[in-house]
Design a protein around this motif. Sequence first.
Motif, mmCIF file in Angstrom:
data_model
loop_
_atom_site.group_PDB
_atom_site.id
_atom_site.type_symbol
_atom_site.label_atom_id
_atom_site.label_comp_id
_atom_site.label_asym_id
_atom_site.label_seq_id
_atom_site.Cartn_x
_atom_site.Cartn_y
_atom_site.Cartn_z
ATOM 1 N N TRP A 296 -5.833 12.448 -18.285
ATOM 2 C CA TRP A 296 -7.085 13.194 -18.190
ATOM 3 C C TRP A 296 -7.622 13.582 -19.550
ATOM 4 N N ASP A 297 -6.834 13.359 -20.610
ATOM 5 C CA ASP A 297 -7.322 13.752 -21.914
ATOM 6 C C ASP A 297 -8.276 12.717 -22.502
ATOM 7 N N GLN A 298 -8.593 11.657 -21.791
ATOM 8 C CA GLN A 298 -9.546 10.652 -22.263
ATOM 9 C C GLN A 298 -10.678 10.496 -21.294
ATOM 10 N N PRO A 299 -11.700 11.182 -21.277
ATOM 11 C CA PRO A 299 -11.973 12.427 -21.982
ATOM 12 C C PRO A 299 -11.299 13.601 -21.288
ATOM 13 N N ALA A 300 -11.286 14.734 -21.938
ATOM 14 C CA ALA A 300 -10.614 15.911 -21.380
ATOM 15 C C ALA A 300 -11.398 16.413 -20.179
ATOM 16 N N VAL A 301 -10.869 16.165 -18.985
ATOM 17 C CA VAL A 301 -11.562 16.556 -17.766
ATOM 18 C C VAL A 301 -10.912 17.799 -17.175
ATOM 19 N N PHE A 302 -9.602 17.817 -17.148
ATOM 20 C CA PHE A 302 -8.898 18.954 -16.565
ATOM 21 C C PHE A 302 -7.984 19.570 -17.602
ATOM 22 N N MET A 303 -7.893 20.862 -17.580
ATOM 23 C CA MET A 303 -7.105 21.557 -18.591
ATOM 24 C C MET A 303 -5.863 22.244 -18.026
ATOM 25 N N ASP A 304 -5.996 22.913 -16.908
ATOM 26 C CA ASP A 304 -4.886 23.736 -16.460
ATOM 27 C C ASP A 304 -4.142 23.135 -15.271
ATOM 28 N N GLU A 305 -3.035 23.753 -14.965
ATOM 29 C CA GLU A 305 -2.146 23.270 -13.903
ATOM 30 C C GLU A 305 -2.816 23.291 -12.531
ATOM 31 N N THR A 306 -3.622 24.314 -12.277
ATOM 32 C CA THR A 306 -4.311 24.409 -10.990
ATOM 33 C C THR A 306 -5.239 23.221 -10.794
ATOM 34 N N ALA B 221 -24.608 10.393 -23.260
ATOM 35 C CA ALA B 221 -25.005 11.552 -22.454
ATOM 36 C C ALA B 221 -24.394 11.532 -21.055
ATOM 37 N N THR B 222 -24.063 10.354 -20.540
ATOM 38 C CA THR B 222 -23.602 10.254 -19.149
ATOM 39 C C THR B 222 -22.132 9.862 -19.002
ATOM 40 N N TYR B 223 -21.494 9.414 -20.075
ATOM 41 C CA TYR B 223 -20.152 8.833 -19.982
ATOM 42 C C TYR B 223 -19.137 9.765 -19.329
ATOM 43 N N GLN B 224 -19.070 11.006 -19.786
ATOM 44 C CA GLN B 224 -18.025 11.902 -19.286
ATOM 45 C C GLN B 224 -18.177 12.151 -17.785
ATOM 46 N N ASP B 225 -19.383 12.361 -17.316
ATOM 47 C CA ASP B 225 -19.625 12.584 -15.892
ATOM 48 C C ASP B 225 -19.258 11.341 -15.082
ATOM 49 N N VAL B 226 -19.667 10.176 -15.554
ATOM 50 C CA VAL B 226 -19.373 8.928 -14.842
ATOM 51 C C VAL B 226 -17.871 8.652 -14.855
ATOM 52 N N TYR B 227 -17.222 8.851 -15.997
ATOM 53 C CA TYR B 227 -15.779 8.595 -16.096
ATOM 54 C C TYR B 227 -14.990 9.514 -15.158
ATOM 55 N N ARG B 228 -15.381 10.784 -15.108
ATOM 56 C CA ARG B 228 -14.680 11.728 -14.238
ATOM 57 C C ARG B 228 -14.761 11.263 -12.781
#
Length: 191
Positions: free
Chosen positions: A109-119, A27-34
């Motif tokens: 950034w794809d581990q996990p997917a945090v950002f998608m676009d160029e901006t 539940a918390t991994y993605q937020d902590v990893y980012r």
Amino acid sequence: MQSEYMYQLLTQMKDGHQQAFHAMYDATYQDVYRTVSFLVDHPQDREDVMNEIYMQMWTSLANYDTNRPFHFWLHGLLIRQVQRFRVKSWRRFRIFERIRAFSWEESHWDQPAVFMDETNQMISKAIQQLTDKQRTVIILRFFHDYALEEIATLLEIPLGTVKSRYHAGLTALRKNLRNLPPERMEKINAY
């Protein structure tokens, strides 16, 4: 107050249930990893810090007051582990007296997917150019929406210092993001 689900997980974790710990991790991994990704430059170091954060969470859970916000407590653990990592790295650097060229690697950034676009990648690179102290305050403010007073409490520093780092960080971001589309700059200028 946290959600009922989080409260149940925390109660079960305090009773030693490893499944609850695994659920909390998920539940918390993605937020902590980012957050760690913005504060620690190299992917291998990020994994080490992540492991330390979750080990610290498990071992210090007995001290956690379930009536207090869990994410605030977790972000406090995160900040302290990142600071410990920086101290260890500096000591290692000084002990071996080696000169290292610090390179800004392309982030995965794809581990996990945090950002998608160029901006968002431009914003990410601009944040990486801030000093560690500025970056920490900016991440806690922008991504976790903490008030400056809460950030001062988390970092255990005076509010004036937080304000100074925050404003210096915003100034540097605005300077580094001059070419950003106007609608994206509005969000940064709103702060």
